[in-house]
Design an enzyme around this catalytic site. Sequence first.
Site, mmCIF file in Angstrom:
data_model
loop_
_atom_site.group_PDB
_atom_site.id
_atom_site.type_symbol
_atom_site.label_atom_id
_atom_site.label_comp_id
_atom_site.label_asym_id
_atom_site.label_seq_id
_atom_site.Cartn_x
_atom_site.Cartn_y
_atom_site.Cartn_z
ATOM 1 N N HIS A 151 70.135 -29.796 23.617
ATOM 2 C CA HIS A 151 69.867 -29.554 22.195
ATOM 3 C C HIS A 151 69.037 -30.686 21.579
ATOM 4 O O HIS A 151 69.113 -30.946 20.389
ATOM 5 C CB HIS A 151 71.161 -29.331 21.406
ATOM 6 C CG HIS A 151 71.847 -28.041 21.755
ATOM 7 N ND1 HIS A 151 71.490 -26.826 21.212
ATOM 8 C CD2 HIS A 151 72.836 -27.772 22.642
ATOM 9 C CE1 HIS A 151 72.255 -25.869 21.741
ATOM 10 N NE2 HIS A 151 73.070 -26.413 22.610
ATOM 11 N N GLY A 170 73.672 -14.392 32.305
ATOM 12 C CA GLY A 170 74.510 -14.999 31.284
ATOM 13 C C GLY A 170 75.079 -16.351 31.681
ATOM 14 O O GLY A 170 76.010 -16.851 31.076
ATOM 15 N N SER A 171 74.497 -16.973 32.713
ATOM 16 C CA SER A 171 75.056 -18.228 33.229
ATOM 17 C C SER A 171 74.510 -19.454 32.499
ATOM 18 O O SER A 171 74.974 -20.563 32.705
ATOM 19 C CB SER A 171 74.729 -18.363 34.717
ATOM 20 O OG SER A 171 73.320 -18.370 34.902
ATOM 21 N N SER A 216 67.676 -17.446 32.816
ATOM 22 C CA SER A 216 67.045 -16.256 33.384
ATOM 23 C C SER A 216 65.958 -15.732 32.452
ATOM 24 O O SER A 216 64.936 -15.211 32.909
ATOM 25 C CB SER A 216 68.086 -15.168 33.671
ATOM 26 O OG SER A 216 68.893 -14.936 32.546
ATOM 27 N N ASP A 265 63.364 -24.938 28.510
ATOM 28 C CA ASP A 265 63.622 -23.985 29.589
ATOM 29 C C ASP A 265 62.330 -23.477 30.216
ATOM 30 O O ASP A 265 62.177 -23.450 31.441
ATOM 31 C CB ASP A 265 64.439 -22.801 29.059
ATOM 32 C CG ASP A 265 65.816 -23.228 28.582
ATOM 33 O OD1 ASP A 265 66.186 -24.403 28.806
ATOM 34 O OD2 ASP A 265 66.524 -22.396 27.991
#
Length: 387
Positions: A34, A124-125, A129, A174
């Site tokens: 963050h 959802g890990s 993705s 990401d």
Amino acid sequence: MKEQVLKKFEELYGNAGGAGVYFAPGRVNMIGEHTDYNGGHVFPCALTIGTYAAVKKRTDRKLRFYSMNFDSMGVMESSLDDLTPSNAAGWTNYPKGVMWAFAERGMKMDCGLDIVLNGNIPNGSGLSSSASLEVLTGFYLRDLFGFDVTNVDLALIGQYSENNFNGMNCGIMDQFASAMGKKDNAIFLDTADLSYQYAPLVLDGAKIIVTNSNVKHSLVNSAYNERRSECEKALEELKTVVDIKNLGNLSEEQFEANKGAIKDEIRKKRAKHAVYENQRTIRAVEALKNNNLKEFGELMNASHVSLRDDYEVSCDEIDVLVEEAWKVDGVIGSRITGGGFGGCTVSIVKDEAVETFKEKVGAAYQERVGKTADFYVVEIGDGPSKL
């Protein structure tokens, strides 16, 4: 995976001749959570797991999408004339968003595509993705249509599409990690100006283990956007007393001296995390350069405490995984990784403790939470490629 997507392509669309197969990796962030939308530093690495696509040009403007991960949804059809987000479009909003973002930059596709996807990132890990899919889409568009963009551009286009097409106000980390990955290296990225350096992450005698809580709380998107706006408000308040562009400009001492300008206690905690986490990340990379893995692990642990208490993006299940990891001899450091509210932890574990770690943490998680955790000993891989 290459053979699988080609086989499925042939099954669904007929001839796979002329179809290209592409890959883009997921990522795990070692430290610096963050901080990427607060102008701070991050330290992610690309993984050898990710998303694969078989893609072939059509002679019309039709788009056909199929994901082997969501096979019950079947082939989803769309068109280049309908690049608008919708709930009905489901996961295809991600690739469509990237196509839209390219068009926004004046790079328009002159024909439709047939696409088959298959990913081995657990859904959802929190291992990105979605960013993997965005970078993958940009990568095959560049290859198929000859668009003049760099891998850094692919990251920026992916972020732009997620912000403006998908409504998720994410930072750049990401997509950058997926687009710019390098085997056996993490990326020390200054998100304020996108300057970066590769730092070798060859852990002698230790492994990186990602533990999936198999929990995904639905508030992740709304709370993520909320945290971002809390930090933006805190920044505006701080700017009244100190000359800064973003929270990443502040040292801990400067923050402590000026935090009185932040009028709300919650915003104060959010800003404190952003400032302290950025400094932790800078120190962690320095520790790594000095082969001080012990200090790196301690900073990972401190990062988790801050994300749990000041930023409040952890959850009970993740806290259990981290607490249990800290109890195991041979665990150098462990923390939540990713956006939060579920997902995964990342731990550095000495080779001789890997099996004990899985057994003890897995058993304690089952006992305390009533759920099964999954463990992945991950390897650090390269960025996107054509296979």
